[in-house]
Scaffold this active site. Structure first.
Site, mmCIF file in Angstrom:
data_model
loop_
_atom_site.group_PDB
_atom_site.id
_atom_site.type_symbol
_atom_site.label_atom_id
_atom_site.label_comp_id
_atom_site.label_asym_id
_atom_site.label_seq_id
_atom_site.Cartn_x
_atom_site.Cartn_y
_atom_site.Cartn_z
ATOM 1 N N ASP A 71 58.961 -27.011 31.426
ATOM 2 C CA ASP A 71 59.071 -27.724 30.143
ATOM 3 C C ASP A 71 57.718 -28.071 29.567
ATOM 4 O OD1 ASP A 71 61.783 -28.267 31.540
ATOM 5 O OD2 ASP A 71 62.041 -28.641 29.387
ATOM 6 N N GLY A 131 66.652 -26.447 26.871
ATOM 7 C CA GLY A 131 65.744 -25.427 27.395
ATOM 8 C C GLY A 131 64.495 -25.388 26.521
ATOM 9 N N ALA A 132 63.319 -25.471 27.163
ATOM 10 C CA ALA A 132 62.077 -25.695 26.413
ATOM 11 C C ALA A 132 61.809 -24.683 25.285
ATOM 12 C CB ALA A 132 60.905 -25.759 27.394
ATOM 13 N N LYS A 179 62.639 -29.334 35.361
ATOM 14 C CA LYS A 179 63.863 -30.082 35.686
ATOM 15 C C LYS A 179 63.737 -30.866 36.990
ATOM 16 C CE LYS A 179 66.775 -30.377 33.699
ATOM 17 N NZ LYS A 179 66.793 -31.564 32.786
HETATM 18 O O1 MRU Z 1 67.282 -30.604 30.301
HETATM 19 P P1 MRU Z 1 67.179 -29.141 29.981
HETATM 20 O O2 MRU Z 1 68.423 -28.366 30.244
HETATM 21 O O3 MRU Z 1 66.634 -28.912 28.580
HETATM 22 O O4 MRU Z 1 66.073 -28.643 30.984
HETATM 23 C C1 MRU Z 1 65.716 -27.283 31.032
HETATM 24 C C2 MRU Z 1 64.742 -26.956 32.094
HETATM 25 O O5 MRU Z 1 64.321 -27.795 32.848
HETATM 26 C C3 MRU Z 1 64.245 -25.552 32.146
HETATM 27 O O6 MRU Z 1 63.898 -25.195 33.437
HETATM 28 C C4 MRU Z 1 62.995 -25.421 31.262
HETATM 29 O O7 MRU Z 1 63.234 -25.953 29.987
HETATM 30 C C5 MRU Z 1 62.556 -24.017 31.125
HETATM 31 S S1 MRU Z 1 63.659 -23.062 30.169
HETATM 32 C C6 MRU Z 1 63.045 -21.499 29.989
#
Ligand code: MRU
Length: 344
Positions: free
Chosen positions: A236, A47-48, A246
């Site tokens: 992200d 998660g970013a 994602k």
């Molecule tokens: O691969 P991940 O689980 O790190 O991807 C996370 C996402 O795509 C979230 O939508 C994004 O990081 C936003 S989190 C507030």
């Protein structure tokens, strides 16, 4: 979720192993930068905004446990740690933003090694605190876009687990719910890592917010049947021409536009990377086993070719508004924001 997803406790970074949720709740105590980097690579931490806080704490661990005798020696250790963390996952800009912020401030700091070490930890704590505050603001602003009775679709997990606390897209959901709006959430399962099925449903059920899980491929059908009122997702990286999130987000945005459904992106300013366009952003390509297998069970033939990008780019024309900690940015504001940051 009241406790933080990531915390500093006496020289250890404490977080939850998200790869094991929802079946096992394993708390990790990470002791050095390499352990944090490994947890990021294996998506125990993901998660970013959480990646930003984790990167900051990785540098704080290096500084805290350093035996460096001089400020210069500590800075070189921090640079080495930064390289390790930068090599983990390429797409979420928050990770790079947090590292750069700490390195720039550390280099401008004039105290000795001991003082610099304390300064780095303080800065990492600030990054974590600011994320928690930003998410509350995003929730407050975003809730104004959500009406009583709305069914809100979200993709992946942009919740408390993806941030220091509260969440971005799920922050908007939480704030709306806390205001008494009787909303319901549709969570996509989010193949192949299933962050929606495993994490979004887990978080929302814990808070008592109604959530229904669907297969990623059911989005078009539900929109066509008018079963979705709004879409809220996280990001992200927000670049000058697109929102990177994602894999699957782009298809949802196109479907939303086709059905006249608002498509909102909720993200803190640490996710904005307006120096870049989608053409020069690296999209993480993940292991083929995520596609060929379900758990440890192989479902695809041995010799099949695989493409497994973790993220995609949604052009800004599909985005109704971006919700950040400073307010709601509508399309006309995207250009104003770029100008205010010095980009034409
Ligand atoms: O691969 P991940 O689980 O790190 O991807 C996370 C996402 O795509 C979230 O939508 C994004 O990081 C936003 S989190 C507030």
């Amino acid at each position: 979720m009241k406790t933080r997803t990531i915390e500093w406790q006496n020289g250890t970074v404490v977080t939850i192993d998200q790869a094991k949720l929802p079946h096992e709740k394993v708390v990790l105590g990470l002791k050095n930068c390499e352990e944090v980097a490994e947890a990021i690579k294996t998506m125990k931490i993901r998660g970013a905004p959480l990646l930003g806080a984790a990167a900051a704490y990785a540098l704080a661990l290096t500084a805290y446990h350093s035996k460096a005798k001089s400020r210069e020696e500590l800075i070189s250790e921090l640079e080495k740690a930064a390289e390790t963390v930068r090599g983990t996952r390429p797409t979420a800009v928050n990770l790079f933003w947090a590292i750069d912020r700490i390195l720039v401030k550390a280099k401008n700091y004039s105290g000795d090694a001991k003082a610099l070490s304390a300064f780095v930890l303080e800065e990492a704590q600030k990054i974590a605190d600011e994320d928690a505050t930003a998410n509350r603001s995003i929730g407050k602003y975003g809730a104004a876009l959500i009406s009583d009775g709305d069914v809100v679709l979200t993709h992946c997990n942009a919740g408390a687990l993806a941030t220091v606390e509260y969440g971005t897209a799920l922050g908007v959901v939480r704030a709306s719910w806390e205001q008494g709006k009787k909303i319901r959430v549709i969570a996509t399962e989010t193949r192949p890592k299933l962050q929606g099925a495993r994490l979004t449903t887990y978080e929302l059920k814990k808070d008592g917010i109604p959530v229904t899980l669907i297969a990623d491929s059911a989005v078009g059908y539900l929109m066509h049947k008018r079963l979705i009122d709004k879409v809220v997702v996280g990001a992200d990286r927000i670049v000058r021409d697109a929102v990177i999130n994602k894999i699957g987000t782009f298809a949802i945005a196109v479907l939303a536009k086709e059905h006249g459904i608002p498509f909102y992106v909720a993200a803190p300013k640490s996710t904005f990377d307006l120096k870049r366009t989608s053409a020069n952003t690296v999209v993480e390509e993940r292991k083929s086993e995520e596609i060929t297998h379900i758990g440890s069970h192989r479902i695809a033939p041995e010799d099949v070719d695989i493409i497994n990008p973790a993220f995609d780019m949604t052009p800004l024309k599909y985005v109704s508004a971006i919700i950040c900690e400073s307010g709601i940015l509508y399309k006309a504001d995207f250009n104003k924001l770029k100008a205010s940051l010095g980009f034409k």
